[in-house]
Design a protein around this motif. Sequence first.
Motif, short mmCIF file in Angstrom:
data_model
loop_
_atom_site.label_atom_id
_atom_site.label_comp_id
_atom_site.label_asym_id
_atom_site.label_seq_id
_atom_site.Cartn_x
_atom_site.Cartn_y
_atom_site.Cartn_z
N LEU A 27 6.85 0.79 6.10
CA LEU A 27 8.11 1.33 5.62
C LEU A 27 7.96 2.84 5.50
O LEU A 27 7.15 3.32 4.72
N VAL A 28 8.74 3.58 6.30
CA VAL A 28 8.70 5.04 6.29
C VAL A 28 9.85 5.55 5.44
O VAL A 28 11.00 5.14 5.63
N LEU A 35 6.33 6.14 -3.97
CA LEU A 35 6.11 5.30 -5.15
C LEU A 35 7.36 4.49 -5.49
O LEU A 35 7.27 3.30 -5.82
N ASP A 36 8.52 5.11 -5.42
CA ASP A 36 9.77 4.39 -5.69
C ASP A 36 9.97 3.24 -4.70
O ASP A 36 10.35 2.13 -5.08
N ALA A 37 9.72 3.52 -3.43
CA ALA A 37 9.86 2.48 -2.40
C ALA A 37 8.83 1.37 -2.60
O ALA A 37 9.13 0.19 -2.41
N SER A 38 7.62 1.75 -2.97
CA SER A 38 6.56 0.76 -3.18
C SER A 38 6.87 -0.14 -4.37
O SER A 38 6.62 -1.36 -4.32
N ILE A 60 0.84 -1.20 0.00
CA ILE A 60 0.00 0.00 0.00
C ILE A 60 0.87 1.25 0.00
O ILE A 60 1.67 1.46 0.93
N ALA A 61 0.74 2.06 -1.04
CA ALA A 61 1.49 3.30 -1.15
C ALA A 61 0.61 4.46 -0.72
O ALA A 61 -0.35 4.81 -1.41
N CYS A 62 0.90 5.05 0.44
CA CYS A 62 0.10 6.17 0.97
C CYS A 62 0.57 7.48 0.34
O CYS A 62 1.73 7.87 0.52
N LEU A 63 -0.34 8.16 -0.34
CA LEU A 63 0.03 9.36 -1.08
C LEU A 63 -0.38 10.64 -0.35
O LEU A 63 -0.51 11.69 -0.97
N ASP A 64 -0.58 10.56 0.96
CA ASP A 64 -1.05 11.70 1.74
C ASP A 64 0.08 12.59 2.23
O ASP A 64 -0.05 13.26 3.25
N ILE A 84 4.84 4.76 3.60
CA ILE A 84 4.30 6.07 3.95
C ILE A 84 5.43 7.09 4.04
O ILE A 84 6.57 6.75 4.35
N GLY A 85 5.11 8.35 3.73
CA GLY A 85 6.10 9.42 3.81
C GLY A 85 6.33 9.87 5.24
O GLY A 85 5.47 9.71 6.11
N HIS A 86 7.49 10.46 5.47
CA HIS A 86 7.88 10.85 6.83
C HIS A 86 7.05 12.01 7.37
O HIS A 86 6.79 12.09 8.57
N HIS A 87 6.61 12.93 6.50
CA HIS A 87 5.81 14.07 6.94
C HIS A 87 4.41 13.95 6.37
O HIS A 87 4.23 13.87 5.16
N LEU A 88 3.42 13.94 7.24
CA LEU A 88 2.04 13.76 6.83
C LEU A 88 1.27 15.07 6.91
O LEU A 88 1.60 15.96 7.69
#
Length: 284
Positions: free
Chosen positions: A152-153, A23-26, A10-14, A130-134
């Motif tokens: 995976l952050v 996306l690269d990590a996913s 699951i790639a969280c785009l928030d 997920i990205g480090h800053h939400l």
Amino acid sequence: MSNLKPDSVIACLDCPDHVQAVLDASMWASVRLQAPIGLLYSVPSLQQKAAVNYSGCLNIDDENTLLEQFTSHEHLSNSELKAQGKLLLHQAAAYCEQHRHKRQVYTLHRHEPLIESLDYVDAKSQLVVIGHHLTCKATLSGLVRLSQCPILVTHTTFLPPTTALFAFDNRATAHKMLNWLCKTPLVRALTIHIVMVGKDTSHNCDALREAYAKLKQAGINCKRCLIESRDVTAALIHYQNEHHIGLLMTGAFGQSRLRELLQGSDTKKLLSSTKTPYLLFPKD
């Protein structure tokens, strides 16, 4: 009817600043896990309707400038928020296609807060990226604490790792993660440094040696190290930097709430300290 596919990445785009890295990590994880990618976007709540700038978050050959138009207003209507999310998901899918990603990519456009969306995907997914800053009000550590799926952050740039540091503390979550690492293809090609921070006692040495042997028996190239230090975070980050290790891996919030209250959480400290991708395994 749900379109969530089981065993997805699951790639969280928030997180606007981290969309490309997510996306690269996913895609990296998807290839190794042989799993589809679910592109997840949660429409912000009414209390979070301020326009979020997603323009320029992806480097793709696309003449589309609609994302820039969405950020020309201080606030967006519900319909505009949904349209922004739909466009972002379209561009994210185009980014994966442009990079010739071989696994299936599909979208999950959720009209609920991110924390509820993660609860929706949690039990049926292999990995959440997920990205480090939400942008959501929930903190990253709060989302990680509630998850039952490995997370995976990533920071603003994702570099595929060749080495990983597994912080082993001999607690139940660390043993559960050890069993998972022996089975998952996600990190099988990496050299894993299994590191324990604690006193140089026979108990700790035996536990570290047994964990190391288990990884070796699973066919994983690994090294081991015991570090005597009172500051777990500083010791792990120093070792990671000294050995140029590209991925940090720990259990998530393995300490008791009382110890976290008195001493602070090692997970929170590591989340704020490491500059590499950070894989967190859920607590029992």
